[in-house]
Write a protein that holds these residues in place. Structure first.
Motif, PDB file in Angstrom:
ATOM      1  N   LYS A  14       0.851  -1.188   0.000  1.00  0.00           N
ATOM      2  CA  LYS A  14       0.000   0.000   0.000  1.00  0.00           C
ATOM      3  C   LYS A  14       0.887   1.238   0.000  1.00  0.00           C
ATOM      4  O   LYS A  14       1.880   1.301   0.721  1.00  0.00           O
ATOM      5  CB  LYS A  14      -0.864  -0.019   1.257  1.00  0.00           C
ATOM      6  N   THR A  24       0.856  -4.985   3.217  1.00  0.00           N
ATOM      7  CA  THR A  24      -0.410  -4.974   3.928  1.00  0.00           C
ATOM      8  C   THR A  24      -1.200  -6.229   3.591  1.00  0.00           C
ATOM      9  O   THR A  24      -0.821  -7.001   2.709  1.00  0.00           O
ATOM     10  CB  THR A  24      -1.220  -3.702   3.582  1.00  0.00           C
ATOM     11  N   GLU A  28      -7.329  -5.278   5.113  1.00  0.00           N
ATOM     12  CA  GLU A  28      -7.127  -3.949   5.676  1.00  0.00           C
ATOM     13  C   GLU A  28      -7.309  -2.823   4.664  1.00  0.00           C
ATOM     14  O   GLU A  28      -7.245  -1.648   5.032  1.00  0.00           O
ATOM     15  CB  GLU A  28      -5.729  -3.857   6.282  1.00  0.00           C
ATOM     16  N   LEU A  29      -7.540  -3.153   3.391  1.00  0.00           N
ATOM     17  CA  LEU A  29      -7.631  -2.127   2.355  1.00  0.00           C
ATOM     18  C   LEU A  29      -8.941  -1.349   2.434  1.00  0.00           C
ATOM     19  O   LEU A  29     -10.003  -1.921   2.660  1.00  0.00           O
ATOM     20  CB  LEU A  29      -7.481  -2.753   0.973  1.00  0.00           C
ATOM     21  N   LYS A  30      -8.842  -0.064   2.244  1.00  0.00           N
ATOM     22  CA  LYS A  30      -9.997   0.839   2.219  1.00  0.00           C
ATOM     23  C   LYS A  30     -10.091   1.505   0.852  1.00  0.00           C
ATOM     24  O   LYS A  30      -9.101   1.604   0.116  1.00  0.00           O
ATOM     25  CB  LYS A  30      -9.853   1.934   3.288  1.00  0.00           C
ATOM     26  N   LYS A  31     -11.269   1.976   0.511  1.00  0.00           N
ATOM     27  CA  LYS A  31     -11.495   2.672  -0.749  1.00  0.00           C
ATOM     28  C   LYS A  31     -10.523   3.844  -0.877  1.00  0.00           C
ATOM     29  O   LYS A  31     -10.307   4.588   0.068  1.00  0.00           O
ATOM     30  CB  LYS A  31     -12.935   3.182  -0.804  1.00  0.00           C
ATOM     31  N   ALA A  33      -7.224   3.564  -1.689  1.00  0.00           N
ATOM     32  CA  ALA A  33      -5.816   3.194  -1.469  1.00  0.00           C
ATOM     33  C   ALA A  33      -5.145   2.870  -2.802  1.00  0.00           C
ATOM     34  O   ALA A  33      -5.754   2.277  -3.690  1.00  0.00           O
ATOM     35  CB  ALA A  33      -5.725   1.990  -0.538  1.00  0.00           C
ATOM     36  N   THR A  55      -7.967   1.248  -5.230  1.00  0.00           N
ATOM     37  CA  THR A  55      -9.126   0.511  -4.733  1.00  0.00           C
ATOM     38  C   THR A  55     -10.364   1.394  -4.865  1.00  0.00           C
ATOM     39  O   THR A  55     -10.344   2.560  -4.493  1.00  0.00           O
ATOM     40  CB  THR A  55      -8.929   0.068  -3.272  1.00  0.00           C
ATOM     41  N   SER A  57     -13.317   0.202  -3.722  1.00  0.00           N
ATOM     42  CA  SER A  57     -14.187  -0.270  -2.648  1.00  0.00           C
ATOM     43  C   SER A  57     -13.327  -0.598  -1.443  1.00  0.00           C
ATOM     44  O   SER A  57     -12.112  -0.768  -1.571  1.00  0.00           O
ATOM     45  CB  SER A  57     -14.964  -1.525  -3.076  1.00  0.00           C
ATOM     46  N   ASP A  58     -13.936  -0.673  -0.284  1.00  0.00           N
ATOM     47  CA  ASP A  58     -13.264  -1.254   0.867  1.00  0.00           C
ATOM     48  C   ASP A  58     -13.156  -2.753   0.608  1.00  0.00           C
ATOM     49  O   ASP A  58     -13.944  -3.315  -0.173  1.00  0.00           O
ATOM     50  CB  ASP A  58     -14.084  -1.047   2.142  1.00  0.00           C
ATOM     51  N   TRP A  66     -11.409 -12.802   1.162  1.00  0.00           N
ATOM     52  CA  TRP A  66     -11.328 -11.339   1.072  1.00  0.00           C
ATOM     53  C   TRP A  66     -11.123 -10.911  -0.372  1.00  0.00           C
ATOM     54  O   TRP A  66     -10.373 -11.558  -1.117  1.00  0.00           O
ATOM     55  CB  TRP A  66     -10.194 -10.796   1.939  1.00  0.00           C
ATOM     56  N   VAL A  68     -11.344  -7.156  -3.144  1.00  0.00           N
ATOM     57  CA  VAL A  68     -11.428  -5.704  -3.250  1.00  0.00           C
ATOM     58  C   VAL A  68     -11.594  -5.353  -4.728  1.00  0.00           C
ATOM     59  O   VAL A  68     -11.050  -6.029  -5.594  1.00  0.00           O
ATOM     60  CB  VAL A  68     -10.183  -5.013  -2.644  1.00  0.00           C
TER      61      VAL A  68
END
Length: 74
Positions: A14, A24, A28-31, A33, A55, A57-58, A66, A68
């Motif tokens: 990230k 990462t 843990e990824l958020k929109k 990033a 990203t 989306s979260d 998982w 994204v």
């Protein structure tokens, strides 16, 4: 494009700003990033010649895995 977390030793990095990248987990990824993904051999995942993804989306669970949603940056 939706990326799913797989158990093949891929590494996700990230962008922490100032051209610093930190490993990462997908969960843990958020929109918003900026990320790069590398194979176990150190080769970058590319889409249309781009190695950096944004990203859109979260991270979310899909069938217990998982995932994204991403787009290639230009």
């Amino acid at each position: 494009m939706i990326l799913k977390d797989v158990q093949d030793e891929r590494k996700i990095f990230k962008d922490m700003g100032m051209n610093k990248w930190r490993e990462t987990n997908m969960a843990e990824l958020k929109k918003g990033a900026r990320i790069r993904i590398y194979s176990p051999a150190g080769r970058p995942l590319e889409l249309g010649g781009e190695e950096t993804f944004l990203t859109v989306s979260d991270a979310f669970e899909q069938d217990g895995v998982w995932a994204v949603e991403v787009k290639a940056t230009k």
